[in-house]
Design a protein around this motif. Structure first.
Motif, PDB file in Angstrom:
ATOM      1  N   ALA A  66       0.818  -1.234   0.000  1.00  0.00           N
ATOM      2  CA  ALA A  66       0.000   0.000   0.000  1.00  0.00           C
ATOM      3  C   ALA A  66       0.842   1.271   0.000  1.00  0.00           C
ATOM      4  CB  ALA A  66      -0.921  -0.002   1.212  1.00  0.00           C
ATOM      5  N   THR A  67       2.159   1.142  -0.098  1.00  0.00           N
ATOM      6  CA  THR A  67       3.033   2.313   0.024  1.00  0.00           C
ATOM      7  C   THR A  67       2.788   3.339  -1.086  1.00  0.00           C
ATOM      8  OG1 THR A  67       5.332   2.985   0.283  1.00  0.00           O
ATOM      9  CG2 THR A  67       4.913   1.251  -1.320  1.00  0.00           C
ATOM     10  N   MET A  68       3.031   4.620  -0.788  1.00  0.00           N
ATOM     11  CA  MET A  68       2.917   5.645  -1.831  1.00  0.00           C
ATOM     12  C   MET A  68       3.998   5.395  -2.886  1.00  0.00           C
ATOM     13  SD  MET A  68       1.794   9.292  -0.252  1.00  0.00           S
ATOM     14  CE  MET A  68       3.072   9.493   0.977  1.00  0.00           C
ATOM     15  N   ILE A  69       3.760   5.939  -4.062  1.00  0.00           N
ATOM     16  CA  ILE A  69       4.632   5.668  -5.214  1.00  0.00           C
ATOM     17  C   ILE A  69       5.234   6.978  -5.725  1.00  0.00           C
ATOM     18  CG2 ILE A  69       4.580   4.916  -7.638  1.00  0.00           C
ATOM     19  CD1 ILE A  69       4.353   2.609  -5.651  1.00  0.00           C
ATOM     20  N   PRO A  70       6.539   6.988  -6.007  1.00  0.00           N
ATOM     21  CA  PRO A  70       7.132   8.221  -6.533  1.00  0.00           C
ATOM     22  C   PRO A  70       6.730   8.516  -7.986  1.00  0.00           C
ATOM     23  CG  PRO A  70       8.794   6.485  -6.406  1.00  0.00           C
ATOM     24  CD  PRO A  70       7.527   5.921  -5.801  1.00  0.00           C
ATOM     25  N   VAL A  71       6.680   9.803  -8.298  1.00  0.00           N
ATOM     26  CA  VAL A  71       6.417  10.270  -9.663  1.00  0.00           C
ATOM     27  C   VAL A  71       7.594  11.157 -10.067  1.00  0.00           C
ATOM     28  CG1 VAL A  71       4.863  11.599 -11.154  1.00  0.00           C
ATOM     29  CG2 VAL A  71       3.942  10.366  -9.179  1.00  0.00           C
ATOM     30  N   PHE A  72       8.166  10.926 -11.225  1.00  0.00           N
ATOM     31  CA  PHE A  72       9.293  11.720 -11.720  1.00  0.00           C
ATOM     32  C   PHE A  72       8.840  12.402 -13.009  1.00  0.00           C
ATOM     33  CE2 PHE A  72      10.808   8.108  -9.381  1.00  0.00           C
ATOM     34  CZ  PHE A  72      11.869   8.580  -8.621  1.00  0.00           C
ATOM     35  N   ALA A  73       9.123  13.701 -13.145  1.00  0.00           N
ATOM     36  CA  ALA A  73       8.688  14.396 -14.356  1.00  0.00           C
ATOM     37  C   ALA A  73       9.793  15.298 -14.889  1.00  0.00           C
ATOM     38  CB  ALA A  73       7.435  15.213 -14.079  1.00  0.00           C
ATOM     39  N   TYR A  74       9.850  15.385 -16.203  1.00  0.00           N
ATOM     40  CA  TYR A  74      10.876  16.167 -16.885  1.00  0.00           C
ATOM     41  C   TYR A  74      10.298  16.743 -18.176  1.00  0.00           C
ATOM     42  CZ  TYR A  74      14.549  16.846 -20.306  1.00  0.00           C
ATOM     43  OH  TYR A  74      15.320  17.357 -21.298  1.00  0.00           O
ATOM     44  N   GLY A  75      10.517  18.024 -18.419  1.00  0.00           N
ATOM     45  CA  GLY A  75      10.076  18.617 -19.676  1.00  0.00           C
ATOM     46  C   GLY A  75       8.974  19.635 -19.452  1.00  0.00           C
ATOM     47  N   PRO A  76       8.406  20.170 -20.553  1.00  0.00           N
ATOM     48  CA  PRO A  76       7.359  21.182 -20.415  1.00  0.00           C
ATOM     49  C   PRO A  76       6.179  20.652 -19.601  1.00  0.00           C
ATOM     50  CG  PRO A  76       7.994  20.868 -22.718  1.00  0.00           C
ATOM     51  CD  PRO A  76       8.695  19.818 -21.942  1.00  0.00           C
ATOM     52  N   GLY A  77       5.793  21.376 -18.559  1.00  0.00           N
ATOM     53  CA  GLY A  77       4.663  20.956 -17.725  1.00  0.00           C
ATOM     54  C   GLY A  77       5.058  20.090 -16.539  1.00  0.00           C
ATOM     55  N   ALA A  78       6.350  19.782 -16.415  1.00  0.00           N
ATOM     56  CA  ALA A  78       6.798  18.869 -15.348  1.00  0.00           C
ATOM     57  C   ALA A  78       6.451  19.381 -13.955  1.00  0.00           C
ATOM     58  CB  ALA A  78       8.303  18.630 -15.463  1.00  0.00           C
ATOM     59  N   ASP A  79       6.502  20.712 -13.780  1.00  0.00           N
ATOM     60  CA  ASP A  79       6.258  21.290 -12.452  1.00  0.00           C
ATOM     61  C   ASP A  79       4.916  20.859 -11.845  1.00  0.00           C
ATOM     62  OD1 ASP A  79       8.632  22.513 -12.633  1.00  0.00           O
ATOM     63  OD2 ASP A  79       7.856  24.552 -12.944  1.00  0.00           O
ATOM     64  N   LEU A  80       3.944  20.587 -12.716  1.00  0.00           N
ATOM     65  CA  LEU A  80       2.615  20.176 -12.241  1.00  0.00           C
ATOM     66  C   LEU A  80       2.650  18.899 -11.411  1.00  0.00           C
ATOM     67  CD1 LEU A  80      -0.063  20.362 -15.113  1.00  0.00           C
ATOM     68  CD2 LEU A  80       0.011  21.632 -12.967  1.00  0.00           C
ATOM     69  N   PHE A  81       3.716  18.119 -11.552  1.00  0.00           N
ATOM     70  CA  PHE A  81       3.721  16.778 -10.972  1.00  0.00           C
ATOM     71  C   PHE A  81       4.388  16.692  -9.601  1.00  0.00           C
ATOM     72  CE2 PHE A  81       2.623  16.331 -15.323  1.00  0.00           C
ATOM     73  CZ  PHE A  81       1.722  15.275 -15.342  1.00  0.00           C
ATOM     74  N   SER A  82       4.762  17.842  -9.011  1.00  0.00           N
ATOM     75  CA  SER A  82       5.307  17.790  -7.662  1.00  0.00           C
ATOM     76  C   SER A  82       4.159  17.748  -6.655  1.00  0.00           C
ATOM     77  CB  SER A  82       6.214  19.000  -7.404  1.00  0.00           C
ATOM     78  OG  SER A  82       5.436  20.166  -7.392  1.00  0.00           O
ATOM     79  N   GLY A  83       4.459  17.343  -5.428  1.00  0.00           N
ATOM     80  CA  GLY A  83       3.434  17.287  -4.385  1.00  0.00           C
ATOM     81  C   GLY A  83       2.984  15.865  -4.094  1.00  0.00           C
ATOM     82  N   VAL A  84       2.005  15.771  -3.217  1.00  0.00           N
ATOM     83  CA  VAL A  84       1.436  14.474  -2.824  1.00  0.00           C
ATOM     84  C   VAL A  84      -0.020  14.469  -3.242  1.00  0.00           C
ATOM     85  CG1 VAL A  84       0.951  12.928  -0.885  1.00  0.00           C
ATOM     86  CG2 VAL A  84       2.994  14.368  -0.843  1.00  0.00           C
ATOM     87  N   TYR A  85      -0.428  13.495  -4.039  1.00  0.00           N
ATOM     88  CA  TYR A  85      -1.786  13.510  -4.591  1.00  0.00           C
ATOM     89  C   TYR A  85      -2.230  12.102  -4.970  1.00  0.00           C
ATOM     90  CZ  TYR A  85       1.391  14.008  -8.628  1.00  0.00           C
ATOM     91  OH  TYR A  85       2.414  13.846  -9.513  1.00  0.00           O
ATOM     92  N   GLU A  86      -3.497  11.985  -5.370  1.00  0.00           N
ATOM     93  CA  GLU A  86      -4.058  10.685  -5.755  1.00  0.00           C
ATOM     94  C   GLU A  86      -3.575  10.289  -7.155  1.00  0.00           C
ATOM     95  OE1 GLU A  86      -5.840   8.570  -3.999  1.00  0.00           O
ATOM     96  OE2 GLU A  86      -6.281   9.837  -2.261  1.00  0.00           O
ATOM     97  N   ASN A  87      -3.516   8.978  -7.409  1.00  0.00           N
ATOM     98  CA  ASN A  87      -3.057   8.481  -8.715  1.00  0.00           C
ATOM     99  C   ASN A  87      -3.910   8.997  -9.878  1.00  0.00           C
ATOM    100  OD1 ASN A  87      -5.304   6.927  -8.031  1.00  0.00           O
ATOM    101  ND2 ASN A  87      -4.291   4.942  -8.304  1.00  0.00           N
ATOM    102  N   THR A  88      -5.202   9.271  -9.629  1.00  0.00           N
ATOM    103  CA  THR A  88      -6.085   9.764 -10.690  1.00  0.00           C
ATOM    104  C   THR A  88      -5.634  11.133 -11.224  1.00  0.00           C
ATOM    105  OG1 THR A  88      -7.475  10.554  -8.863  1.00  0.00           O
ATOM    106  CG2 THR A  88      -8.185   8.545  -9.971  1.00  0.00           C
ATOM    107  N   GLU A  89      -4.887  11.883 -10.388  1.00  0.00           N
ATOM    108  CA  GLU A  89      -4.420  13.210 -10.804  1.00  0.00           C
ATOM    109  C   GLU A  89      -3.424  13.129 -11.965  1.00  0.00           C
ATOM    110  OE1 GLU A  89      -5.486  16.337  -9.863  1.00  0.00           O
ATOM    111  OE2 GLU A  89      -7.051  15.020  -9.105  1.00  0.00           O
ATOM    112  N   ILE A  90      -2.738  12.003 -12.098  1.00  0.00           N
ATOM    113  CA  ILE A  90      -1.812  11.841 -13.234  1.00  0.00           C
ATOM    114  C   ILE A  90      -2.589  12.062 -14.539  1.00  0.00           C
ATOM    115  CG2 ILE A  90      -0.364  10.181 -14.505  1.00  0.00           C
ATOM    116  CD1 ILE A  90       1.018  10.885 -11.963  1.00  0.00           C
TER     117      ILE A  90
END
Ligand SMILES: [Zn+2]
Length: 393
Positions: free
Chosen positions: A358-382
């Motif tokens: 059940a552990t939380m999962i890391p998200v890594f983002a790179y490129g235009p729009g990447a900033d949107l992916f920081s923080g802690v949120y639900e998987n549906t937000e992807i």
């Protein structure tokens, strides 16, 4: 009778001057600490100057929206699996190259621990649904996937996996079924689907079916070039259906650089579309090896996924219009880089479970729009973040 005072009573009864002195010292101490931290940060900044330049370069254009999105899913990949590349290869981990990191919560609509079907449907449809269900809501109604939505806008789409293409993760992007185990039904969605390029295993669900149908023939009738022996040397004018194994793709020793090569071929094909594209690449067998309690094979699969990420990042850096997101649907195996033999100098990679955690999962983002992916949120937000970035395409 005497009672030892509780903390609260103790504070209330203490002389006010002593409390004031304590508070003043605390504030002064805090200031010093902050100063020290700043100094440390400065030192780190100096030490990592080259690294920061690289990251600054990577974050260029982040206010812009991407033309293309590549979503890489390491099935079953938690933070310990991500850390494998740090310890078990000579080259630096490609995860080190990402400027933006987030964390997702991944429970499904029906269970605190998700399976791959509900986990991938959260990414593909933006909804929490029941475990085992693919591309449908919890009442089993079909829900349009991001792949279908962007295809309607005229973008190209692709899927590259090491599992059967009918596996829960890829299926969640093009099929709508109540059970992830309806492999033949899932395969039947592909000829008429919006997928322009797919590569993986699972040919038995196309040409050796209980209903006697041959889905390869149907794929060809719908404008696909079908390859079953090896990756085509180059792209064609047609759409591509590449099915190189009866079930899952063979182990890394036999399949070699398939995942990287198929991903490069997909990018080459999809990037011929001026409007942009959506590509999902899955390191599917990370999860399978965790279920099977095969630590050495897990390490091989994770390193293969890391290399693929490296190729994708090299491309995205050069391209400048592509957002790369790497995450997972859930962790598998309660995997830990545990201490071996009571020795702090020794890692004993250990799978403590043969199923999901059940552990939380890391998200890594790179490129235009990447900033949107920081923080802690639900998987549906992807899903919602990706869709918002595709709005102008
Ligand atoms: Zn999974």
């Amino acid at each position: 009778m005497y009672f030892w005072p509780s903390n609260q009573i103790f504070m209330y009864n203490y002389p006010k001057t002593i409390i004031s002195l304590f508070l003043i010292s605390f504030i002064l101490f805090s200031c010093n600490c902050n100063k020290e931290n700043n100094n440390n940060n400065n030192n780190n900044n100096n030490n990592n100057n080259n690294n920061n330049i690289a990251k600054a370069e990577l974050t260029t254009n982040q206010n812009n929206k991407p033309k293309n999105i590549i979503l890489l899913i390491g099935d079953g990949m938690g933070l310990s699996q991500v850390s494998i590349a740090q310890y078990y290869q000579d080259t630096p981990s490609n995860f080190d190259r990402f400027p933006t990191i987030g964390l997702i919560k991944n429970s499904s609509a029906t269970h605190v621990i998700t399976d791959s079907a509900a986990g991938a449907t959260a990414f593909s449809c933006g909804i929490k649904t029941g475990n085992k269900t693919v591309g449908v809501d919890k009442d089993l109604n079909s829900v349009e996937t991001i792949l279908e939505t962007v295809s309607k806008k005229g973008l190209s789409t692709g899927l590259v996996v090491t599992s059967p293409i009918t596996g829960a993760t890829p299926a969640s992007f093009f099929a709508h079924v109540k059970s992830r185990y309806e492999y033949e039904e899932i395969a039947s969605f592909l000829p008429k689907s919006d997928v322009d390029f797919f590569a993986g295993g699972g040919s038995q669900f196309f040409n050796n079916r209980k209903d006697g149908e041959n889905i390869f023939t149907e794929l060809e009738a719908h404008g696909f070039q079908v390859d079953t022996l090896s990756l085509p040397k180059d792209i064609s004018e047609k759409k591509h259906a590449i099915l190189l194994a009866k079930n899952e793709m063979p182990l890394i020793k036999e399949r070699g650089s398939y995942l990287s090569d198929a991903s490069k071929l997909a990018i080459k094909k999809l990037s011929t579309n001026e409007k942009g594209y959506f590509l999902m690449i899955e390191g599917s067998l990370i999860d399978w090896e965790c279920h099977d309690q095969e630590v050495d094979k897990l390490i091989d699969e994770q390193l293969d996924f890391d290399r693929t990420i490296g190729h994708v990042l090299d491309y995205a850096k050069q391209n400048g219009e592509t957002l790369v997101i790497v995450t997972a649907d859930h962790e598998t195996g309660a995997f830990a880089l545990a201490m071996g033999d009571n020795d702090y100098g020794k890692i004993e990679p250990t799978l403590y479970s043969n199923d999901h955690s059940a552990t939380m999962i890391p998200v890594f983002a790179y490129g235009p729009g990447a900033d949107l992916f920081s923080g802690v949120y639900e998987n549906t937000e992807i899903y919602h973040k990706m869709l918002s970035l595709f709005q102008n395409n």
